[in-house]
Design an enzyme around this catalytic site. Structure first.
Site, short mmCIF file in Angstrom:
data_model
loop_
_atom_site.label_atom_id
_atom_site.label_comp_id
_atom_site.label_asym_id
_atom_site.label_seq_id
_atom_site.Cartn_x
_atom_site.Cartn_y
_atom_site.Cartn_z
N ASP A 1 41.39 38.72 33.10
CA ASP A 1 41.91 40.18 33.16
C ASP A 1 43.37 39.24 32.99
O ASP A 1 43.99 39.77 33.42
CB ASP A 1 41.37 40.38 34.68
CG ASP A 1 40.52 40.23 34.68
OD1 ASP A 1 39.78 41.05 33.85
OD2 ASP A 1 39.74 40.29 35.99
N LYS B 1 43.85 40.44 27.62
CA LYS B 1 43.70 40.30 25.94
C LYS B 1 43.49 41.93 25.87
O LYS B 1 43.48 41.87 24.31
CB LYS B 1 42.67 38.90 26.38
CG LYS B 1 42.34 38.07 26.75
CD LYS B 1 41.63 37.28 26.36
CE LYS B 1 40.48 37.48 27.33
NZ LYS B 1 40.35 37.71 28.85
N HIS C 1 38.25 45.34 28.97
CA HIS C 1 39.07 45.03 28.78
C HIS C 1 39.38 46.42 28.51
O HIS C 1 38.88 47.69 27.28
CB HIS C 1 38.64 44.32 27.04
CG HIS C 1 38.79 42.78 27.00
ND1 HIS C 1 38.50 42.78 25.32
CD2 HIS C 1 38.85 42.06 27.76
CE1 HIS C 1 38.21 41.00 25.55
NE2 HIS C 1 39.03 40.60 27.55
P1 IMP Z 1 29.61 36.44 35.58
O1 IMP Z 1 30.01 35.97 34.31
O2 IMP Z 1 28.54 37.73 35.71
O3 IMP Z 1 28.37 35.54 35.75
O4 IMP Z 1 30.25 35.87 37.20
C1 IMP Z 1 30.88 34.56 37.22
C2 IMP Z 1 32.27 34.86 37.64
O5 IMP Z 1 33.21 35.12 35.98
C3 IMP Z 1 32.25 35.43 38.67
O6 IMP Z 1 33.85 34.76 39.34
C4 IMP Z 1 33.36 37.17 38.31
O7 IMP Z 1 34.28 37.62 39.00
C5 IMP Z 1 33.76 36.23 36.79
N1 IMP Z 1 34.38 36.69 36.10
C6 IMP Z 1 33.57 37.08 34.49
N2 IMP Z 1 33.25 38.35 33.62
C7 IMP Z 1 34.74 38.74 33.51
C8 IMP Z 1 35.80 39.34 33.15
O8 IMP Z 1 36.24 39.71 32.61
N3 IMP Z 1 36.93 39.22 34.31
C9 IMP Z 1 37.19 38.52 35.29
N4 IMP Z 1 36.13 37.48 35.75
C10 IMP Z 1 34.66 37.86 35.21
#
Ligand code: IMP
Length: 423
Positions: A12, A15, A40
């Site tokens: 976040d 990008k 995004h």
């Molecule tokens: P997952 O990628 O859904 O397995 O989540 C694992 C961790 O990555 C969690 O803490 C999510 O909140 C974080 N996360 C996954 N994608 C994003 C993103 O695009 N921005 C910020 N945090 C993310």
């Protein structure tokens, strides 16, 4: 020429906007990891666009978008997103491709992701619930389903039978959930096959040929350095490699072909989901920053945790990714603060540690030493020249540059394309 754009915090960082801005100078934008967990946001013509799987540079009509083998592709989300963008006037004809060796996220991956994270109870990771970790787990467990498998219905059925043998056992015997029926899933997903056949290519061969012919490629990382499965705050990470090295394995291009690596950092720090966050602000200011910066997840809508800029982690990100330059976003959000702090050093059990520790148990218990800066009151959202920024804003940027030892080449001061200061 291949330029990689990476997030240097916990995702976040903004990008989407940076890729949208840079995409205009590139022929191809290529996503190399992650899946529909990414969000995004790009504001264009006063309209807000949120990209989850489709590369965010595709608002430029002459840019080609590619999803590499490192991405996990959820056909359901992908088609919804594509249709939504098409309905809003974006034409993808002959300019969107997916890797035939990318793995698919299927309904059982999403269900399992949500069940597993809930089962962790207090230790829950706070995943996005989009089936990311469970798809990558199947990829490495050699029971994944790739785009090429899906294109051949017979192979698709065979692969699903292998994967669901185990998943259905878990659903039924362990989680007491309803099972997934192979025939039904095959039937439901057959509507995506024709389109997938049109879009599926050997992305590695495509990109290497493009490089050979002098085309310019922008490799788009999702999430951020400290959500990296190897170098992030494990286990509070995503299941792929957002770092610049991930661009090589996730697109099938040699490290020798990468020409530039750009890092993106927010002027403060945010994190969604669980996990350590040493510079997190524990008072009302957390809420104030969240409101001023509209810090809510683009994918899940969850409120983001807010904190001060952490120079220790960004310096580590600069080293790990091999950053050539850094872009700072959302500087405008800090306007009006009397004092702005930056985390400059950590202490663990009284001893100074001079870099980001890979041991998460240490990282969650560090004490942060801050340096305080005087803020500024002016609204800077229409400033277009670095020298017209308030003196304290310039000082803040220059200090960050010194602390993270990387040239800051641009500063974003708002969500629109033109709200960016080049240096
Ligand atoms: P997952 O990628 O859904 O397995 O989540 C694992 C961790 O990555 C969690 O803490 C999510 O909140 C974080 N996360 C996954 N994608 C994003 C993103 O695009 N921005 C910020 N945090 C993310």
């Amino acid at each position: 020429m291949v330029t990689v754009v990476v997030g240097t915090q916990w995702g976040d960082e903004g990008k989407g906007k940076i890729i949208d801005t840079l995409a205009g100078q590139h022929d191809i934008v290529a996503r190399y990891q992650g899946g529909a967990n990414a969000g995004h946001t790009v504001v264009w013509n006063n309209q807000k666009f949120v990209f989850h799987l489709i590369p965010s540079g595709l608002l430029h009509h002459n840019v080609v978008g590619v999803l590499g083998n490192g991405v996990v592709l959820d056909p359901f989300s992908f088609f919804h997103e594509m249709t939504d963008l098409e309905n809003r006037g974006i034409d993808f004809t002959n300019r969107l491709f997916i890797a035939e060796n990318a793995h698919l996220t299927l309904p059982y991956h999403k269900i399992l992701d949500q069940i597993e994270d809930n089962k962790r109870g207090k230790e829950k990771l706070g995943t996005t619930g989009r089936g990311i970790g469970t798809t990558y787990a199947d990829k490495y467990g050699r029971i994944g389903v790739r785009v090429a498998d899906f294109l051949n219905e017979e192979v698709f059925v065979k692969k699903l039978n292998i994967a669901l043998e185990l998943k259905n056992y878990l659903f039924q015997q362990y989680y007491r959930e309803s099972t997934i029926n192979v025939e039904q899933l095959v039937e439901e997903y057959s509507k995506y096959r024709k389109k997938f056949r049109e879009l599926a290519i050997d992305v590695s061969a495509y990109l290497n040929d493009a490089i050979e012919h002098g085309k310019t490629i922008l490799a788009e990382g999702a999430q951020g350095t400290f959500l990296d499965i190897d170098f992030g705050t494990y286990p509070y990470v995503t299941a792929s490699n957002p770092i610049s090295g991930g661009a090589c394995t996730g697109l099938g291009i040699s490290p020798k072909k990468i020409t530039k690596i750009i890092g993106v950092a927010k002027a403060y720090t945010t994190r969604v989901g669980m996990g350590p966050f040493p510079t997190e602000i524990k008072d009302d200011l957390n809420e104030k920053l969240r409101t001023a910066g509209n810090e809510f997840g683009a994918t899940t809508g969850r409120p983001r945790r807010c904190g001060w800029f952490d120079a220790v982690i960004v310096k580590y990100a600069a080293m790990l990714n091999g950053l050539d330059e850094l872009i700072i976003t959302k500087l405008d959000v800090l306007s009006g603060l009397k004092t702005i702090k930056v985390g400059v050093k950590y202490y663990y059990k009284g001893d100074e540690i001079n870099k980001y520790p890979l041991d998460t148990n240490v990282f969650e218990n560090v004490e942060v030493e801050y340096k305080a800066f005087q803020g500024w009151d002016e609204n800077i959202s229409s400033v277009s020249d670095f020298y017209h920024l308030p003196a304290n804003a310039k000082k803040y940027i220059e200090k960050i540059e010194e602390l993270v030892n990387t040239k800051i080449t641009a500063i974003s001061v708002g969500s629109s394309r033109d709200q960016i200061i080049s240096r």
